[in-house]
Scaffold this motif. Structure first.
Motif, PDB file in Angstrom:
ATOM      1  N   ARG A  48       0.966  -1.072  -0.114  1.00 22.54           N
ATOM      2  CA  ARG A  48      -0.113  -0.072  -0.002  1.00 22.54           C
ATOM      3  C   ARG A  48       0.734   1.448   0.037  1.00 22.54           C
ATOM      4  O   ARG A  48       0.553   2.230  -0.643  1.00 22.54           O
ATOM      5  CB  ARG A  48      -0.995   0.131   1.232  1.00 22.54           C
ATOM      6  CG  ARG A  48      -2.116  -0.907   0.943  1.00 22.54           C
ATOM      7  CD  ARG A  48      -3.158  -0.806   2.168  1.00 22.54           C
ATOM      8  NE  ARG A  48      -3.298   0.557   2.446  1.00 22.54           N
ATOM      9  CZ  ARG A  48      -4.319   1.047   3.375  1.00 22.54           C
ATOM     10  NH1 ARG A  48      -5.210  -0.040   3.566  1.00 22.54           N
ATOM     11  NH2 ARG A  48      -4.382   2.106   3.457  1.00 22.54           N
ATOM     12  N   SER A  49       1.867   1.150   0.735  1.00 24.80           N
ATOM     13  CA  SER A  49       2.591   2.207   0.799  1.00 24.80           C
ATOM     14  C   SER A  49       3.499   2.596  -0.582  1.00 24.80           C
ATOM     15  O   SER A  49       3.554   3.650  -0.897  1.00 24.80           O
ATOM     16  CB  SER A  49       3.998   2.150   1.993  1.00 24.80           C
ATOM     17  OG  SER A  49       4.782   3.408   2.022  1.00 24.80           O
ATOM     18  N   GLY A  52       0.996   4.043  -2.988  1.00 27.49           N
ATOM     19  CA  GLY A  52       0.516   5.267  -2.652  1.00 27.49           C
ATOM     20  C   GLY A  52       1.702   6.219  -3.065  1.00 27.49           C
ATOM     21  O   GLY A  52       1.352   7.296  -3.666  1.00 27.49           O
ATOM     22  N   ASN A  53       2.775   6.004  -2.859  1.00 32.65           N
ATOM     23  CA  ASN A  53       4.046   6.639  -3.166  1.00 32.65           C
ATOM     24  C   ASN A  53       4.033   6.767  -4.839  1.00 32.65           C
ATOM     25  O   ASN A  53       4.335   8.053  -5.185  1.00 32.65           O
ATOM     26  CB  ASN A  53       5.042   6.346  -2.672  1.00 32.65           C
ATOM     27  CG  ASN A  53       5.267   6.521  -1.021  1.00 32.65           C
ATOM     28  OD1 ASN A  53       4.965   7.593  -0.562  1.00 32.65           O
ATOM     29  ND2 ASN A  53       6.118   5.756  -0.314  1.00 32.65           N
ATOM     30  N   ILE A 101      -0.978   6.864   3.919  1.00 37.48           N
ATOM     31  CA  ILE A 101       0.355   6.112   3.951  1.00 37.48           C
ATOM     32  C   ILE A 101       1.277   6.345   5.117  1.00 37.48           C
ATOM     33  O   ILE A 101       1.563   5.536   5.755  1.00 37.48           O
ATOM     34  CB  ILE A 101       1.010   6.616   2.605  1.00 37.48           C
ATOM     35  CG1 ILE A 101       0.637   6.111   1.475  1.00 37.48           C
ATOM     36  CG2 ILE A 101       2.671   6.155   2.632  1.00 37.48           C
ATOM     37  CD1 ILE A 101       1.174   6.816   0.381  1.00 37.48           C
ATOM     38  N   HIS A 102       1.119   7.674   5.607  1.00 39.20           N
ATOM     39  CA  HIS A 102       2.050   8.223   6.557  1.00 39.20           C
ATOM     40  C   HIS A 102       1.252   8.171   8.066  1.00 39.20           C
ATOM     41  O   HIS A 102       1.920   8.275   9.192  1.00 39.20           O
ATOM     42  CB  HIS A 102       3.043   9.372   6.398  1.00 39.20           C
ATOM     43  CG  HIS A 102       3.812   9.213   5.121  1.00 39.20           C
ATOM     44  ND1 HIS A 102       3.246   9.845   3.792  1.00 39.20           N
ATOM     45  CD2 HIS A 102       4.715   8.354   4.722  1.00 39.20           C
ATOM     46  CE1 HIS A 102       4.178   9.712   2.961  1.00 39.20           C
ATOM     47  NE2 HIS A 102       4.984   8.807   3.451  1.00 39.20           N
TER      48      HIS A 102
END
Length: 116
Positions: A48-49, A52-53, A101-102
């Motif tokens: 997912r990260s 997303g990035n 994400i963060h």
């Protein structure tokens, strides 16, 4: 002549944004499959990260292409209004993805980095 060159630059930015999203999706999926088959419990979070990035970077390039493209075309009030709306929507999407994400707003300090 100058307008056509600027328009081509805008198209190049848009293609780079699309390519970034596609390549990022393929790369993230490949890494996810590697983590999946290695039974890594963090694999989905990393996937997912990564996705997303890739989307965030692609959106930034697409916004740059839209801005350059609007300047290349006649900058009428209608074109600037449409550009403003596009930038507003893409900025909202970028912030939403960043929070997802963060786990924090982009302007907040990263407490995780402070602890390390």
């Amino acid at each position: 002549m100058l307008h056509e060159n600027v328009r081509q630059i805008a198209v190049a930015f848009e293609l780079a944004g699309i390519g970034t999203i596609i390549i990022g999706a393929i790369y993230s999926t490949g890494k996810y499959l590697k983590h999946y088959f290695n039974k890594d419990p963090e694999g989905y979070r990393k996937y997912r990260s990564g996705m997303g990035n890739a989307i965030l970077l692609g959106l930034e390039l697409l916004v740059a292409g839209d801005i350059i493209g609007t300047v290349a075309v006649e900058p009428t009030y209608q074109n600037l209004g449409v550009l403003g709306l596009i930038v507003l929507i893409r900025t909202f999407l970028s912030w939403s993805l960043s929070v997802e994400i963060h786990g924090r707003w982009p302007w907040q300090e990263n407490n995780k980095d402070l602890k390390e």
